[in-house]
Design a protein around this motif. Structure first.
Motif, PDB file in Angstrom:
ATOM      1  N   TRP A 155      -3.452   3.531  -2.203  1.00 17.78           N
ATOM      2  CA  TRP A 155      -3.482   2.734  -3.418  1.00 17.78           C
ATOM      3  C   TRP A 155      -2.432   1.642  -3.323  1.00 17.78           C
ATOM      4  O   TRP A 155      -1.566   1.662  -2.471  1.00 17.78           O
ATOM      5  N   CYS A 161       1.870   9.684  -5.982  1.00 21.04           N
ATOM      6  CA  CYS A 161       0.418   9.592  -5.850  1.00 21.04           C
ATOM      7  C   CYS A 161      -0.252   9.881  -7.195  1.00 21.04           C
ATOM      8  O   CYS A 161      -0.015  10.932  -7.797  1.00 21.04           O
ATOM      9  N   SER A 187       0.840  -1.185   0.000  1.00 18.38           N
ATOM     10  CA  SER A 187       0.000   0.000   0.000  1.00 18.38           C
ATOM     11  C   SER A 187       0.877   1.237   0.000  1.00 18.38           C
ATOM     12  O   SER A 187       2.001   1.225   0.484  1.00 18.38           O
ATOM     13  N   ARG A 208       0.686  -0.559  -5.053  1.00 19.43           N
ATOM     14  CA  ARG A 208       1.747  -0.423  -6.046  1.00 19.43           C
ATOM     15  C   ARG A 208       2.708  -1.587  -5.900  1.00 19.43           C
ATOM     16  O   ARG A 208       2.773  -2.220  -4.846  1.00 19.43           O
TER      17      ARG A 208
END
Length: 127
Positions: A68, A78, A57, A70
């Motif tokens: 989000w 971001c 995260s 990744r």
């Protein structure tokens, strides 16, 4: 792990246990506690978004932006901040026509497409 070794050495030094019975019990208990703590840490890591499938995260400093997922090696920032940056940009004065690929001035019709339409109209055909 060196902290655990240091703690064990201090316990051994503090206890006068010639047979080593107490220290072996303490070592066994410390190993149990360490295994339990490691398992608990892994369960907390699994709760962190994305850990099971190799993603982690990520969050930025803006609390209005959601967290989000990744890839671990992905260092991009971001996506919501990036969208805001792009929205602040002004469009270039020369654009590329999506029909013919020629360049044209922003706010005007594509002169190549207009010319082709005019030629087609003159010939009586449509393109």
């Amino acid at each position: 792990m060196s902290d655990l070794s240091t703690a064990r050495a201090r316990v051994h030094a503090m206890l006068s246990d010639p047979d080593g019975l107490v220290t072996r019990e303490l070592d066994a208990r410390l190993d149990e506690l360490l295994a339990a703590a490691t398992a608990e840490l892994e369960s907390f890591r699994a709760l962190e978004l994305g850990d099971p499938d190799g993603r982690v995260s990520a969050a930025c400093g803006d609390p209005s932006h959601p967290t989000w997922l990744r890839a671990k090696g992905d260092g991009r920032g971001c996506p919501w901040c990036r969208i805001a940056e792009l929205e602040k940009l002004t469009p270039a004065s020369i654009q590329t026509c999506t029909e013919c690929g020629a360049g044209y001035t922003l706010g005007e019709a594509c002169s190549v497409c207009e010319y082709r339409k005019w030629i087609a109209a003159e010939k009586g055909t449509t393109q």
